[in-house]
Write an enzyme that holds these catalytic residues in place. Sequence first.
Site, PDB file in Angstrom:
ATOM      1  N   VAL A 110       0.874  -1.173   0.000  1.00  0.00           N
ATOM      2  CA  VAL A 110       0.000   0.000   0.000  1.00  0.00           C
ATOM      3  C   VAL A 110       0.910   1.222   0.000  1.00  0.00           C
ATOM      4  CG1 VAL A 110      -0.077   0.056   2.558  1.00  0.00           C
ATOM      5  CG2 VAL A 110      -1.987   1.018   1.261  1.00  0.00           C
ATOM      6  N   HIS A 512      12.449  -6.429  11.235  1.00  0.00           N
ATOM      7  CA  HIS A 512      13.499  -5.438  10.978  1.00  0.00           C
ATOM      8  C   HIS A 512      14.527  -6.009   9.999  1.00  0.00           C
ATOM      9  CE1 HIS A 512      12.429  -3.818  15.225  1.00  0.00           C
ATOM     10  NE2 HIS A 512      11.554  -3.470  14.315  1.00  0.00           N
ATOM     11  N   HIS A 555      13.953  -0.134  16.731  1.00  0.00           N
ATOM     12  CA  HIS A 555      13.110  -0.559  15.632  1.00  0.00           C
ATOM     13  C   HIS A 555      13.641   0.126  14.380  1.00  0.00           C
ATOM     14  CE1 HIS A 555      10.985  -1.213  19.344  1.00  0.00           C
ATOM     15  NE2 HIS A 555      10.222  -2.102  18.744  1.00  0.00           N
TER      16      HIS A 555
HETATM   17  C1  LIG Z   1       4.634  -5.903  10.639  1.00  0.00           C
HETATM   18  C2  LIG Z   1       5.767  -4.923  10.788  1.00  0.00           C
HETATM   19  C3  LIG Z   1       5.994  -4.323  12.027  1.00  0.00           C
HETATM   20  C4  LIG Z   1       7.041  -3.430  12.183  1.00  0.00           C
HETATM   21  N1  LIG Z   1       7.137  -2.720  13.336  1.00  0.00           N
HETATM   22  C5  LIG Z   1       7.975  -1.663  13.390  1.00  0.00           C
HETATM   23  C6  LIG Z   1       7.913  -0.735  14.451  1.00  0.00           C
HETATM   24  O1  LIG Z   1       7.082  -0.834  15.362  1.00  0.00           O
HETATM   25  N2  LIG Z   1       8.794   0.282  14.451  1.00  0.00           N
HETATM   26  C7  LIG Z   1       9.708   0.446  13.462  1.00  0.00           C
HETATM   27  O2  LIG Z   1      10.502   1.379  13.532  1.00  0.00           O
HETATM   28  N3  LIG Z   1       9.782  -0.399  12.428  1.00  0.00           N
HETATM   29  C8  LIG Z   1       8.907  -1.418  12.357  1.00  0.00           C
HETATM   30  N4  LIG Z   1       8.915  -2.231  11.260  1.00  0.00           N
HETATM   31  C9  LIG Z   1       9.962  -2.053  10.248  1.00  0.00           C
HETATM   32  C10 LIG Z   1       9.750  -0.886   9.280  1.00  0.00           C
HETATM   33  O3  LIG Z   1       8.381  -0.628   9.090  1.00  0.00           O
HETATM   34  C11 LIG Z   1      10.423  -1.247   7.963  1.00  0.00           C
HETATM   35  O4  LIG Z   1      11.775  -1.539   8.217  1.00  0.00           O
HETATM   36  C12 LIG Z   1      10.399  -0.117   6.943  1.00  0.00           C
HETATM   37  O5  LIG Z   1       9.100   0.379   6.815  1.00  0.00           O
HETATM   38  C13 LIG Z   1      10.916  -0.637   5.615  1.00  0.00           C
HETATM   39  O6  LIG Z   1      10.943   0.392   4.672  1.00  0.00           O
HETATM   40  P1  LIG Z   1      11.294   0.100   3.147  1.00  0.00           P
HETATM   41  O7  LIG Z   1      11.177   1.390   2.452  1.00  0.00           O
HETATM   42  O8  LIG Z   1      12.568  -0.631   3.078  1.00  0.00           O
HETATM   43  O9  LIG Z   1      10.185  -0.939   2.645  1.00  0.00           O
HETATM   44  P2  LIG Z   1       8.601  -0.814   2.611  1.00  0.00           P
HETATM   45  O10 LIG Z   1       8.136   0.300   3.472  1.00  0.00           O
HETATM   46  O11 LIG Z   1       8.053  -2.159   2.882  1.00  0.00           O
HETATM   47  O12 LIG Z   1       8.287  -0.372   1.123  1.00  0.00           O
HETATM   48  C14 LIG Z   1       8.340  -1.219  -0.004  1.00  0.00           C
HETATM   49  C15 LIG Z   1       7.256  -0.768  -0.961  1.00  0.00           C
HETATM   50  O13 LIG Z   1       7.475  -1.368  -2.218  1.00  0.00           O
HETATM   51  C16 LIG Z   1       6.261  -1.881  -2.718  1.00  0.00           C
HETATM   52  N5  LIG Z   1       6.626  -2.977  -3.617  1.00  0.00           N
HETATM   53  C17 LIG Z   1       7.241  -4.140  -3.296  1.00  0.00           C
HETATM   54  N6  LIG Z   1       7.474  -4.871  -4.390  1.00  0.00           N
HETATM   55  C18 LIG Z   1       7.019  -4.151  -5.433  1.00  0.00           C
HETATM   56  C19 LIG Z   1       6.996  -4.357  -6.840  1.00  0.00           C
HETATM   57  N7  LIG Z   1       7.504  -5.468  -7.388  1.00  0.00           N
HETATM   58  N8  LIG Z   1       6.440  -3.408  -7.625  1.00  0.00           N
HETATM   59  C20 LIG Z   1       5.925  -2.271  -7.080  1.00  0.00           C
HETATM   60  N9  LIG Z   1       5.925  -2.022  -5.761  1.00  0.00           N
HETATM   61  C21 LIG Z   1       6.474  -2.950  -4.950  1.00  0.00           C
HETATM   62  C22 LIG Z   1       5.510  -2.302  -1.475  1.00  0.00           C
HETATM   63  O14 LIG Z   1       4.120  -2.431  -1.720  1.00  0.00           O
HETATM   64  C23 LIG Z   1       5.856  -1.175  -0.527  1.00  0.00           C
HETATM   65  O15 LIG Z   1       4.986  -0.085  -0.650  1.00  0.00           O
HETATM   66  C24 LIG Z   1       7.895  -3.156  11.088  1.00  0.00           C
HETATM   67  C25 LIG Z   1       7.677  -3.773   9.859  1.00  0.00           C
HETATM   68  C26 LIG Z   1       6.607  -4.626   9.686  1.00  0.00           C
HETATM   69  C27 LIG Z   1       6.359  -5.249   8.341  1.00  0.00           C
END
Ligand SMILES: Cc1cc2nc3c(=O)[nH]c(=O)nc-3n(C[C@H](O)[C@H](O)[C@H](O)COP(=O)(O)OP(=O)(O)OC[C@H]3O[C@@H](n4cnc5c(N)ncnc54)[C@H](O)[C@@H]3O)c2cc1C
Length: 573
Positions: A110, A512, A555
């Site tokens: 999302v 994480h 986190h």
């Molecule tokens: C259940 C859960 C609980 C957590 N709890 C905490 C917490 O309490 N505190 C904290 O600090 N951190 C927490 N984290 C960790 C933190 O949220 C993540 O480390 C961080 O949000 C990751 O950021 P990102 O940009 O790497 O990936 P994401 O935010 O996951 O972004 C990836 C994006 O890419 C999109 N995507 C993926 N593949 C494709 C594709 N092939 N084509 C198009 N779009 C695609 C996805 O839909 C998503 O929007 C938690 C994570 C989760 C999942």
Amino acid sequence: MLGFTPSFTALVAAAAFVRYASGATAPTTADYLIVGGGTAGLVLANRLSEDKGVSVLVLEGGGDGLGNVNISDFRLVGAAWGTDIDWQFPTQPLAYANNRTLTPGPRGKVLGGSSAINGDVFDRGDSREYDEWEALGNTGWNFKSIFPAGLKSEKFYPPAPSDNIQYVLSHHGTTGNVATSYSRPSPPIHDVIMSSVVNAGGFKSPDLEGGNATGIAHVTNARLPSNDTRSTSATAYYFPYSYRPNFKVILHATATRILWRSTAQGNAVASGVEYVDQSGVTRSANAKTVILSAGTWGSPPILERSGVGNAKFLASLGIKSVVDLPGVGENLSEQTLVPLQWQLNSSLPLTDVTPFLLNVESIQTVVGSNNITTVKSLLNAKPPGLSDALYNAHKRLFNDKATWVEDYIAVSTPAEGPSVLVMYPVNLHPLSRGSVHIVSTNGTQYPKIQYNFFQNPFDLYLMAAGAQRAQKIVSTPPLSDWIAGPIAPAAGVTSIEALKDYIRANVGYTNHIIGTALMAPRKDGGVVDPNLKVYGTKNVYVVDASVIPIEPAAHLQGTVYAFAERAAELFKR
Ligand SMILES: Cc1cc2nc3c(=O)[nH]c(=O)nc-3n(C[C@H](O)[C@H](O)[C@H](O)COP(=O)(O)OP(=O)(O)OC[C@H]3O[C@@H](n4cnc5c(N)ncnc54)[C@H](O)[C@@H]3O)c2cc1C
Ligand SMILES: *[C@@H]1O[C@H](CO)[C@@H](O)[C@H](O)[C@H]1NC(C)=O
Ligand SMILES: *[C@@H]1O[C@H](CO)[C@@H](O)[C@H](O)[C@H]1NC(C)=O
Ligand SMILES: *[C@@H]1O[C@H](CO)[C@@H](O)[C@H](O)[C@H]1NC(C)=O
Ligand SMILES: *[C@@H]1O[C@H](CO)[C@@H](O)[C@H](O)[C@H]1NC(C)=O
Ligand SMILES: *[C@@H]1O[C@H](CO)[C@@H](O)[C@H](O)[C@H]1NC(C)=O
Ligand SMILES: *[C@@H]1O[C@H](CO)[C@@H](O)[C@H](O)[C@H]1NC(C)=O
Ligand SMILES: *[C@@H]1O[C@H](CO)[C@@H](O)[C@H](O)[C@H]1NC(C)=O
Ligand SMILES: CC(=O)N[C@H]1CO[C@H](CO)[C@@H](O)[C@@H]1O
């Protein structure tokens, strides 16, 4: 626009104007094409589109999430897991933990990505951990550069004096995008818990967010305090800015592979990205620069399908190698967690916004001086699959008495009966490494994910030591006077060996995950250089948690926001 935090009214007004392109009307070209409108992706898209002359196009696999209370209402944390805004990545059985198969790993599908479905905690790690990023060969990535980038992302709302929560204002950003505030008020038992930590040899911290992550304290949440509405990278960095004509998003667009203009050895040039739209039609979008922000499990599969990865492995799937990079999909690191529960002697006056406490300690504090030889002998056995560079970084953190074990402490009241105290010891710097790899050339098939928890014996020992440390804190006055008895593990499960059994049977993930497109020198298994450019390419970058080389004592999202803010500065330079 910098440092502007929208009022909710502005947010709703902006939302009304959100128009997403799709199908044949979708834009097909941009200066920057960002794959993934998640936590890091939207920070970067926002900063790049501050320049009116630069066009930014984001491909997001999920929808906008507007109106979904499972995102906005933090009291529903967890409700989104397993719904259609969660990718639900299946993972392999835990070979070193009774072959258990964990419930599929949640990841936000999302706008806002995982920031929209996470546990909502917002905190930062220790300065020594960020300095190790640089020591690995990533020039410019250190506490001195990452901390201000983190402050830039944050808009802190201080608690009221009556909330009984201590903080240091200079440890927080006050003019950034992501709203942060404390759950409140702190119940009296928190003072009791803090006293026992100190009496058991720990520290009370005035505020963990300023680069010294040692001690026990309350931590903030990514949340507007007025009504406890969650702040995500979409509410903080996209919706209020969606009016920008040069900031476009295509929803329900799943990127499958990079398209190449040239695959010249060592100098591959991308022309854009192939994606599958909402109706299953394969389309393409072109760009001068391609940035993968699809997350730790999302970005490596896209690289592999595009010929970037271990050439031998890719050949086995019939994929022609473009860049031979064996580190792609390797070096997966995840902090493990295990719950321990005690019955309290009474029911406490708790609310649905009762905060929790975080206690972060060094190994030396956790195991006590008489067990340090055990720790050293375990640490001296170099784990397989870990480069000398990363291994040495972990040894330096140990010698520096850096924070290593985190205890996440919560008190809750079940519908009836006395309150329950839960402690979750976490191994902040595991040595075991897992992997994520594609299983076929099919662009929408899930990859194979291996955590490998406890492949290294040190990691299991440390979790058991953390559990023993939690038991010690609970049996230390004044908290000990409040305990009616253990719930799990049962009374008597206190030896390291017995606790190891309990942990193998109950270990969970913290979500994480990092490391699968590692920022490190190429000779150490690195995938991107310090400018986040994929080795062997001219215009392909990775900007998400997958490049982070060392876990923070925290986190992850606070670090991801800080990382993405600094990444944006590098692109704008
Ligand atoms: C259940 C859960 C609980 C957590 N709890 C905490 C917490 O309490 N505190 C904290 O600090 N951190 C927490 N984290 C960790 C933190 O949220 C993540 O480390 C961080 O949000 C990751 O950021 P990102 O940009 O790497 O990936 P994401 O935010 O996951 O972004 C990836 C994006 O890419 C999109 N995507 C993926 N593949 C494709 C594709 N092939 N084509 C198009 N779009 C695609 C996805 O839909 C998503 O929007 C938690 C994570 C989760 C999942
Ligand atoms: C949350 O608070 C803001 C003001 O801070 C208010 O405008 C908005 O209506 C509230 N939203 C919800 C979902 O209650
Ligand atoms: C919110 O979560 C609940 C529980 O998982 C689920 O039943 C419901 O469908 C979700 N709501 C939305 C809008 O997805
Ligand atoms: C786990 O599964 C593997 C492969 O199926 C098997 O060889 C091993 O004995 C199992 N281990 C345990 C502890 O059950
Ligand atoms: C970190 O904070 C703890 C607790 O406040 C304190 O005891 C310790 O000396 C601090 N460490 C450093 C390196 O400043
Ligand atoms: C990353 O993984 C690869 C392959 O397992 C390994 O060779 C490399 O040393 C790892 N890199 C680090 C920094 O651990
Ligand atoms: C690709 O994988 C998806 C998801 O597993 C599946 O639905 C689809 O049928 C596969 N496509 C092909 C061509 O095999
Ligand atoms: C629980 O223990 C504390 C500390 O001894 C005490 O102050 C409190 O009154 C006890 N509560 C009950 C219901 O016994
Ligand atoms: C964490 C750890 O190893 N704890 C051990 C320390 O040593 C004592 C005996 O000296 C053991 O009882 C603990 O289990």
